[in-house]
Scaffold this active site. Structure first.
Site, short mmCIF file in Angstrom:
data_model
loop_
_atom_site.label_atom_id
_atom_site.label_comp_id
_atom_site.label_asym_id
_atom_site.label_seq_id
_atom_site.Cartn_x
_atom_site.Cartn_y
_atom_site.Cartn_z
N HIS A 414 35.38 38.68 46.14
CA HIS A 414 34.46 37.96 45.26
C HIS A 414 33.44 37.21 46.10
CE1 HIS A 414 35.84 33.79 45.90
NE2 HIS A 414 37.09 34.22 45.82
N CYS A 415 32.36 36.83 45.47
CA CYS A 415 31.37 35.94 46.10
C CYS A 415 31.22 34.76 45.15
CB CYS A 415 30.07 36.66 46.39
SG CYS A 415 29.39 37.64 45.02
#
Length: 760
Positions: A414-415
């Site tokens: 994820h970011c």
């Protein structure tokens, strides 16, 4: 819409790469067309345009990234001109007989480009393909359930630990996610409902890839909503734990560890390691070593729990400091005290604003190419940092591929919102892991899955509706800011850091429903207080869209995210020229059609948006274009996809070599010698590539890396820290006393400079 001929302008001279050609300019509803006056050679029966002349040129309006009108200077014999800079890196200039004609043309182009008002008025909705393209339905090439079935997940297949949930079939659970989602079979929809409240935009951890040999997975999500209070979600922890346990047998998923299973995994690891020996460089070995060292230490201290016997990895693509800064606005990164079954790696990949600025610097290095075929400024190219960013993406993808394919571990990526850096890393790592995605059809499936179905803000990042800031009249900007002089740039007074803090403060106001850019939001943000904002709202509608107002492009939300993915794919193709079915031209034309707006494929941000707009029946798919001309996009050097893990050169896995990144000269319209010549080379000092994207590693018991939270090292890790010291220094992961981060020794200005980038 029928094509409406706008004024035809005679006596126009087109200048391209120093060549001048007289002709006629036509402005239609969707294209600017330059038709050269037939030369004597063509009039005498020649079949090709003579060298040194500009051929007939069609330019779609959305592909224009900068249009500058230069009136004729007073007391000068110079003709007024319009200079165009296009997003496919074509540079042209048109000279007119007088200022009035030039200004009229400029105003017409500006109106046809910037005042469209709505996506539905773009060329895709009036384009009608001809045969054989007309006979191909590109919309049916991807089916989510068929792809999951290929990966081994279906209701009829043996249980691999996964199931297809119908929780989002109507897109009400998570409007930016696909309708078909695969989750662990041990997790109920009720748990998903609660877990969704803990992830930004309800983008829960969901399956995107399952390895066919070891049953390890790649899942993706958005950031957790930790906040300054340190919020946690038992359901989210249970979901991630279940994901990391799916490769185990049903009894092992219940917490019973099988010794025979561990032996089998170790044997398989050795086999794969043998055929991939030498495929990784020293930096990548060190990265794996750091992750393994901390993971092994946690395993030794902790009792056997879900996933603890694998180096299961949570990959946060953001720089460490920036991930923790997000807590100020109710978001952040996982507290590993609650995810003891995993190790977390920070990759330090910069956000959309940094990437946009980097491409602008590349453009500046190429400027002037319309009037003269000058060699690009190699110094400016190196300073742009573009190759460093591409190398970082490849390094991150390689790390993920090694964890899944070699280390037999699960990876959750994820970011921030999980649709920019997450899509890049997820797709690139799958290219490394699965030969199917290296075929033309497989690549299409992967783009449909990881970019179109899981959502990417194509409309916002690509700026299809353009901006008036990118239309400039030279004498009107004298003495003032040159806003819009470069694609995606925008001006603004004041202190960016202080402005960002004010914006962050607004997110704690329940009446604030704005979603404008904030800290590392990849464009826009959603407050943690879900009572103030409906978490099920769709993918950031344009202001006034519901009332029929015109949609606009927000310059600060544009960024070459998909372009970077294609560039990184080109690097893999160049490094492994026999392993891909498609060629370089396929990638280049795909980038062109991202911006041409001739097809409906990339016009919207999510699967739901495309369903609502009914693009399948109102527009054509870009894949029909490629399949109708398939032969011209095939790689003559392709080995046919033959896979044998026991034969070097035909292994299932391929690993990027980030230190060998090069300029994709074809996409920039330059020769290989001009951008990758001997004096430029491929060494890290010349092209600015920084080896090693890993910036921090964290477990429940220890953390290393700039900006990582200070945690006391265990006795086991302390005893082995000296052996890692050199490697950590090489990776830029400082290891201070007692394992604390070196970030504490940085000056306030250094910390502020790092965070300010994320707060644009």
């Amino acid at each position: 819409m029928d094509k409406i001929r706008l004024p035809t302008i005679e006596d126009v001279t087109c200048v391209w790469r120093g060549d001048s050609t007289p002709g006629t300019l036509h402005l239609t509803a969707h294209h600017l067309i330059f038709s050269p006056i037939p030369s004597k050679e063509l009039q005498n029966g020649a079949s090709t345009q003579p060298q040194g002349r500009v051929p007939e040129t069609w330019i779609t309006y959305p592909i224009i990234s900068l249009c500058t009108f230069r009136p004729s200077p007073p007391a000068s014999h110079l003709r007024p001109s319009i200079r165009l800079r296009c997003r496919d890196f074509k540079y042209l200039a048109f000279h007119f007989v007088d200022d009035k004609v030039g200004r009229d043309v400029f105003d017409n182009i500006k109106a046809l480009t910037c005042r469209v008002g709505r996506i539905e008025k773009l060329y895709a909705f009036s384009y009608r393909p001809q045969r054989p393209e007309k006979e191909i339905n590109g919309w049916q090439l991807y089916n989510a359930e068929e792809e999951l079935r290929r990966l081994g997940v279906s209701e009829k297949a043996p249980d691999k630990g996964w199931r297809i949930t119908r929780i989002n079939y109507d897109y009400k659970f998570s409007p930016t996610y696909p309708a078909v989602i695969a989750v662990p079979s041990t997790i109920s929809d009720n748990v998903l409902n609660y877990a969704g409240r803990y992830r930004s935009r309800v983008r829960i951890p969901a399956l995107t890839y399952l390895h066919p040999v070891n049953n390890c997975s790649i899942t993706r999500s958005s950031q957790p909503l930790v906040g300054v209070r340190g919020n946690r979600s038992i359901q989210d922890e249970k979901l991630v734990s279940a994901i990391f346990s799916t490769s185990k047998t049903p009894s092992e998923r219940s917490g019973i560890l099988s010794n025979s299973s561990r032996t089998s995994a170790s044997s398989s690891h050795a086999d794969i390691s043998a055929v991939t020996e030498g495929a990784t460089n020293e930096s990548q070995v060190l990265e794996d070593g750091v992750i393994s060292a901390l993971s092994d230490d946690s395993e030794a201290m902790a009792p056997h729990i879900y996933g603890a016997q694998q180096s299961n990895l949570i990959v946060d693509a953001r720089p460490t400091v920036n991930a923790y800064a997000m807590q100020a606005v109710g978001m952040g990164s996982e507290n590993m005290d609650h995810y003891r079954f995993a190790t977390k790696a920070y990759l330090g990949i910069d956000n959309i604003h940094v990437m946009r600025d980097s491409l602008n610097k590349v453009v500046e290095a190429l400027c002037g190419v319309d009037y003269s075929p000058v060699v690009p400024s190699r110094e400016k190219l190196a300073k742009s940092g573009w190759l460093k960013h591409i190398g970082g993406l490849l390094d991150g993808a390689g790390l993920i591929a090694r964890q899944v394919g070699v280390q037999h571990s699960h990876v959750l990526i994820h970011c921030s919102d999980g649709w920019d850096r997450t899509s890049q890393l997820s797709a690139l790592s799958q290219l490394c892991l699965d030969p199917f995605y290296r075929t033309l059809e497989g690549f299409i499936v992967m783009v449909e899955k990881d970019w179109l179905s899981f959502g990417h803000m194509f409309r916002h990042r690509s700026g299809f509706l353009n901006s008036e800031k990118w239309f400039v009249v030279e004498n009107e900007r004298i003495g003032g800011p040159t806003s819009g002089s470069t694609f995606g740039k925008s001006t603004g007074g004041g202190n960016a850091f202080e402005n960002a803090l004010l914006s962050a403060k607004g997110f704690f106001n329940k009446d604030n429903t704005s979603r404008d850019s904030g800290i590392d939001s990849d464009g826009e943000m959603m407050p943690y207080d879900t009572s103030a904002v409906d978490v099920n709202s769709s993918a950031i509608p344009a202001k006034g869209a519901a009332s029929g107002d015109k949609e606009i492009t927000k310059v600060k939300e544009t960024s070459p995210v998909f372009h970077q993915f294609l560039d990184a794919t080109y690097q893999l193709l160049h490094q492994y020229p026999t392993r891909f079915e498609f060629n370089e031209r396929f990638l280049r034309r795909l980038l062109y059609h991202l911006y041409s707006c001739q097809y409906g494929t990339f016009l919207y941000n999510s699967e739901k948006d495309r369903v609502d707009a009914d693009v399948e029946h109102r527009t054509s798919s870009v894949w029909a274009y490629f399949l109708a001309r398939k032969k011209s996009f095939l790689n003559d050097s392709y080995d046919g996809g033959f896979v044998d893990d026991n034969e070097r050169g035909h292994e299932r896995l391929i690993f990027p070599r980030p230190t060998e990144v090069r300029w994709w000269n074809e996409v920039f319209g330059r020769t290989d010698a001009e951008m990758n010549g001997p004096s430029f080379g491929t060494n890290t000092e010349t092209n600015g590539v920084k080896v090693g994207v890993l910036t921090g590693v964290e477990t429940a018991d220890a953390a290393v890396g700039a900006g990582a939270p200070g945690k006391r090292l265990s006795s086991r890790e302390s005893s082995g820290s000296s052996s890692l010291a050199a490697g950590l220094a090489g990776l830029g992961l400082g290891l201070g006393k007692s394992g604390t981060s070196p970030s504490a020794s940085r000056t306030p200005s250094q910390v502020r400079a790092e965070m300010e980038v994320e707060m644009l």
